[in-house]
Design an enzyme around this catalytic site. Structure first.
Site, short mmCIF file in Angstrom:
data_model
loop_
_atom_site.label_atom_id
_atom_site.label_comp_id
_atom_site.label_asym_id
_atom_site.label_seq_id
_atom_site.Cartn_x
_atom_site.Cartn_y
_atom_site.Cartn_z
N ASP A 19 0.88 -1.17 0.02
CA ASP A 19 0.12 0.01 0.01
C ASP A 19 0.90 1.21 0.04
O ASP A 19 1.80 1.13 0.67
CB ASP A 19 -0.67 -0.07 1.33
CG ASP A 19 -2.11 0.89 1.20
OD1 ASP A 19 -2.33 1.37 0.06
OD2 ASP A 19 -2.70 1.22 2.12
N ASN A 67 -10.28 -2.92 -7.06
CA ASN A 67 -9.43 -1.92 -7.82
C ASN A 67 -10.13 -1.79 -9.32
O ASN A 67 -9.58 -0.59 -9.94
CB ASN A 67 -8.06 -2.47 -8.20
CG ASN A 67 -7.20 -2.79 -6.79
OD1 ASN A 67 -6.25 -3.21 -6.50
ND2 ASN A 67 -7.75 -1.87 -5.80
#
Length: 231
Positions: A19, A67
């Site tokens: 991340d 996503n």
């Protein structure tokens, strides 16, 4: 710096929630695509170190089923990086005995990416080094639903039959989950597998995560006492 001996059990299977690419780029006033590109360089370093650090399996959360909600341009950039990474690093995987495994419904990607992935899976199938499990179009809740359905279709539903139908079937149990960028959540990643895993969080953004910090996480894990619900 190698994992120090005598610190307890070394992890066999580590998963990383990578991340912070976007924030890395924003801090430097660069396009998000540059953050993702630098993130791939971090992937390359960590994958190369996995075998030297004694791991049997390294699982990377590369592209979640959520996503797809990102802007089309960003998704296109991510797909391009995936293509380039497979093409550029596949020979190195084969030479180092890395065995590739895909977690998730990768067949939802474009046909050329599916072909690249399946070719890479075939070429690395005989690898005797660490397994690199890449989560692509992956969601932990969806994984549990499909595993339960598959187990039910074959007969009995229990812990063993569900585990046999998970994407991670055949991998060692998950020992350690690492998440970069300061966030402290699973984000729908390996919900079942993480039941008794240890967690290690760092404020470091993924493009800046290096082998030294990876080693620090493994060393800290080695010093922990795992009770699995016992005393």
């Amino acid at each position: 710096m190698p994992v120090e001996p005598g610190q307890g059990n070394r992890p066999r299977h580590v998963a990383i929630i990578m991340d912070g690419n976007g924030r890395w780029a924003k801090k430097r006033m660069l396009p998000r695509a540059m953050g993702h590109k630098r993130g791939v360089e971090a992937v390359r370093k960590i994958v190369r170190a996995a075998g030297d650090l004694g791991l049997e399996a390294l699982s990377l959360y590369a592209f979640s089923s959520e996503n797809w909600k990102r802007p089309e341009e960003e998704v296109s950039d991510l797909m391009g990086l995936l293509r380039n990474y497979i093409r550029s690093d596949l020979d190195e995987f084969v030479a180092n005995g890395v065995k590739l495994k895909i977690l998730g419904d990768y067949k939802a990607f474009s046909p050329d990416i599916v072909d690249l992935l399946e070719s890479a899976l075939a070429k690395t199938a005989g690898g005797n080094g660490p397994t690199l499990a890449v989560a692509l179009n992956y969601g932990g809740q969806a994984e549990l639903v499909q595993a339960a359905r598959a187990a039910a279709a074959k007969g009995e539903i229990n812990t063993q039959t569900i585990e046999a139908e998970l994407y991670t079937a055949g991998l060692p149990p998950l020992d350690l989950v690492i998440r970069t960028s300061g966030e402290q959540r699973l984000s729908n990643f390996m919900l079942w597998q993480a039941a008794y895993a240890e967690f290690w969080f760092t404020d470091t953004l993924w493009p800046d995560f290096d082998v030294q910090e990876f080693t620090r996480a493994l060393n800290e894990f080695a010093g922990r006492e795992r009770r699995y619900g016992g005393r």
